[in-house]
Design an enzyme around this catalytic site. Structure first.
Site, PDB file in Angstrom:
ATOM      1  N   PRO A 312       0.822  -1.214   0.000  1.00  0.00           N
ATOM      2  CA  PRO A 312       0.000   0.000   0.000  1.00  0.00           C
ATOM      3  C   PRO A 312       0.858   1.268   0.000  1.00  0.00           C
ATOM      4  CG  PRO A 312       0.072  -0.955   2.202  1.00  0.00           C
ATOM      5  CD  PRO A 312       0.846  -1.895   1.305  1.00  0.00           C
ATOM      6  N   GLY A 313       0.510   2.214  -0.839  1.00  0.00           N
ATOM      7  CA  GLY A 313       1.224   3.494  -0.858  1.00  0.00           C
ATOM      8  C   GLY A 313       0.252   4.603  -0.506  1.00  0.00           C
ATOM      9  N   CYS A 389       0.668  27.977 -17.441  1.00  0.00           N
ATOM     10  CA  CYS A 389       0.118  28.352 -18.741  1.00  0.00           C
ATOM     11  C   CYS A 389      -0.517  27.145 -19.420  1.00  0.00           C
ATOM     12  CB  CYS A 389       1.228  28.925 -19.605  1.00  0.00           C
ATOM     13  SG  CYS A 389       1.940  30.359 -18.850  1.00  0.00           S
TER      14      CYS A 389
HETATM   15  C1  LIG Z   1       4.039  -2.324  -8.135  1.00  0.00           C
HETATM   16  C2  LIG Z   1       3.284  -1.334  -7.338  1.00  0.00           C
HETATM   17  N1  LIG Z   1       3.057  -1.607  -6.038  1.00  0.00           N
HETATM   18  C3  LIG Z   1       2.389  -0.738  -5.261  1.00  0.00           C
HETATM   19  C4  LIG Z   1       1.920   0.455  -5.758  1.00  0.00           C
HETATM   20  C5  LIG Z   1       1.199   1.381  -4.824  1.00  0.00           C
HETATM   21  O1  LIG Z   1      -0.090   1.617  -5.219  1.00  0.00           O
HETATM   22  P1  LIG Z   1      -1.044   2.435  -4.254  1.00  0.00           P
HETATM   23  O2  LIG Z   1      -0.335   3.672  -3.885  1.00  0.00           O
HETATM   24  O3  LIG Z   1      -2.250   2.701  -5.096  1.00  0.00           O
HETATM   25  O4  LIG Z   1      -1.332   1.564  -3.092  1.00  0.00           O
HETATM   26  C6  LIG Z   1       2.128   0.769  -7.099  1.00  0.00           C
HETATM   27  C7  LIG Z   1       1.611   2.030  -7.660  1.00  0.00           C
HETATM   28  O5  LIG Z   1       1.666   2.351  -8.777  1.00  0.00           O
HETATM   29  C8  LIG Z   1       2.837  -0.157  -7.915  1.00  0.00           C
HETATM   30  O6  LIG Z   1       3.078   0.109  -9.196  1.00  0.00           O
END
Ligand SMILES: Cc1ncc(COP(=O)(O)O)c(C=O)c1O
Length: 473
Positions: A312-313, A389
């Site tokens: 998760p990010g 712009c």
């Molecule tokens: C391989 C991979 N893992 C994890 C993530 C994290 O995704 P998220 O921030 O939507 O959880 C990404 C985002 O592009 C990704 O490409």
């Protein structure tokens, strides 16, 4: 009558001063004076100390979200007799301080380039807790990752097998690798954010994966940890994750005959609320549904449940951050929509697509409130735009702001903690804003803002002119 320019999902708020809990960081509130505060620091104090635009992270909220993502996923995994490795997807937002938080909170970290790897290493996390991704890692990036001893490298194409094996062979080490598979599942999200459908650049088609696993296993310097998937981002419905996971587990089960496969990486993509109309499920919903699916599928296939990994990010960083902007100019634009003439207020702020590229990249929607004061004026349908712009330079496409919004008011935009600083640019020679962390009434710089001089540090003639002028003095 509601403004005909308002999209159907946008409700006219009964109280424009309300901070709808589901979109704002845990420690955001409105003071009795009407001012917005976050982490105990008011919008006015933040703007006076650090200027605007300003990225602000509610540090305790970021930490709480990271802790809870790890706990929820691990608890759910333990209920089905396994465990979960939780990686923070650092592309969402990264600095060495973030690495320190992630390290302290016991998460792993995933990086997608040599630069992100450098930041993770500089941040001091044990390299064994780093995972490296990327569809086109350079030999240098691979060599650096192997030398540093990263815990896993995700192979994204066949040619990388030899490249990573060669780097591991040269160091005489065994490198753990995963194989990213494109399962063909299209998760329900914006097209550019969906990564596991057939016509795109990431991963190996499912049909080719078995042959590549055999190839990986033939290298004595590589250890196959398992498959990797990432079905997309900003996902609200778990079905895409489930279908892709089932497909990967079937292949996983087949290939167990020829060797161990200890793990399965299910990726990230868990969505968040950007605006009050959004109803993102909590990570608990994803965790439980995925674990049920893994347990049922493994039982049907008659295999042991592997160790699971997640990335998760946005879920961790997004809702913990906001951006503060100062209002500059305001225009009321008459737009004829059908039979009804309508007015949209264009509120220009001192940043824009250089500090938040998501609206122009993905048509992403955001939510904003007046932050320097409260107001009892009527709601006016507004569009918050930047100073670039480009007519696509939009920060908040559709929202209501008080009709008395005026130059020098501050606006707070919610959910900008992920993919805003990390996607920022110097377009139009705007400087990148600073990032501050707020906690218990104190604000601290995490990343300094750029100065105008920073924009010229790599401009050769500028530097020559500057040193010539210095010589004359
Ligand atoms: C391989 C991979 N893992 C994890 C993530 C994290 O995704 P998220 O921030 O939507 O959880 C990404 C985002 O592009 C990704 O490409």
């Amino acid at each position: 009558m509601t403004n005909p320019l308002a999209p159907s999902w946008l409700e006219e708020p009964s109280d424009l001063n309300e901070l709808v809990t589901k979109v704002w960081p845990r420690h955001a509130r409105r003071r009795d004076t009407g001012e917005f505060e976050i982490g105990g620091v008011s919008a006015g104090e933040l703007a006076a100390s650090f200027g605007t635009p300003l990225y602000v992270i509610d540090e305790d909220d970021f930490r709480a979200r990271a802790t809870s993502a790890r706990k929820v996923l691990r608890d759910a995994a333990q209920k089905i007799g396994t465990d979960a490795k939780v990686y923070y997807a650092s592309k969402a937002f990264l600095s060495t301080e973030i690495v320190e938080w992630i390290d302290q909170l016991g998460l792993n970290i995933d990086v997608a380039s040599g630069g992100e790897l450098a930041a993770a290493l500089a941040g001091g996390i044990d390299p064994a807790r780093i995972g490296l991704h990327g569809n086109n890692k350079s030999l240098r990036e691979i060599g650096r990752a192997v030398t540093a001893g990263v815990g896993a490298i995700v192979i994204d194409s066949e040619i990388e097998i030899e490249r990573i094996a060669a780097a591991a062979g040269a160091q005489d080490v065994i490198q753990n690798v995963r194989l990213r598979v494109n399962s063909g599942v299209h998760a329900n999200t914006h097209d550019f954010l969906a990564t596991a459908r057939e016509d795109q650049k990431f991963g190996i088609p499912l049909a080719e994966a078995a042959a590549l696993v055999a190839k990986i296993r033939s290298h004595k310097h590589l250890r196959f940890l398992g498959f990797h998937q990432h079905v997309g981002s900003q996902i609200f419905a778990v079905e895409g994750h489930l279908e892709s996971t089932r497909r990967l587990l079937r292949l996983h089960a087949e290939l167990l005959a020829d060797g161990e496969i200890p793990e399965l990486n299910i990726g990230g993509g868990f969505g968040v609320n950007y605006k009050p109309a959004d109803n993102a499920p909590d990570i608990q919903y994803f965790a439980e549904a995925i674990m049920d699916c893994v347990q049922a599928e493994c039982a049907e296939l008659g295999i042991a449940v592997p160790l699971l990994a997640f990335e998760p990010g946005r879920y961790i960083a997004g809702p913990a951050g906001i951006t503060l902007y100062n209002v500059g100019t305001i225009k009321e634009v008459n737009v004829t929509e059908g039979a009804h003439p309508a007015v949209r207020k264009y509120v220009s702020v001192d940043g824009g697509m250089s500090d938040n590229a998501r609206p122009s990249l993905y048509e992403a929607e955001y939510h904003t409130v007046l932050a320097s004061r409260s107001s009892s004026a009527a709601p006016a349908l507004s569009r918050v735009v930047g100073k670039h712009c480009e007519s696509g330079d939009i920060v908040v496409r559709h929202d209501y702001l008080p009709a008395d919004i005026a130059p020098n008011d501050l606006l707070a935009v919610a959910t900008t903690g992920a993919y805003c600083y990390s996607l920022s640019s110097n377009y139009n020679f705007l400087t990148r804003p600073p990032v501050v962390a707020v906690r218990d009434g104190k604000a601290r710089i995490v990343i300094q803002g750029q100065s105008e001089a920073d924009l010229f540090t790599k401009d050769v003639r500028y530097q020559q002119l500057k040193s010539a002028a210095g010589d004359k003095e």
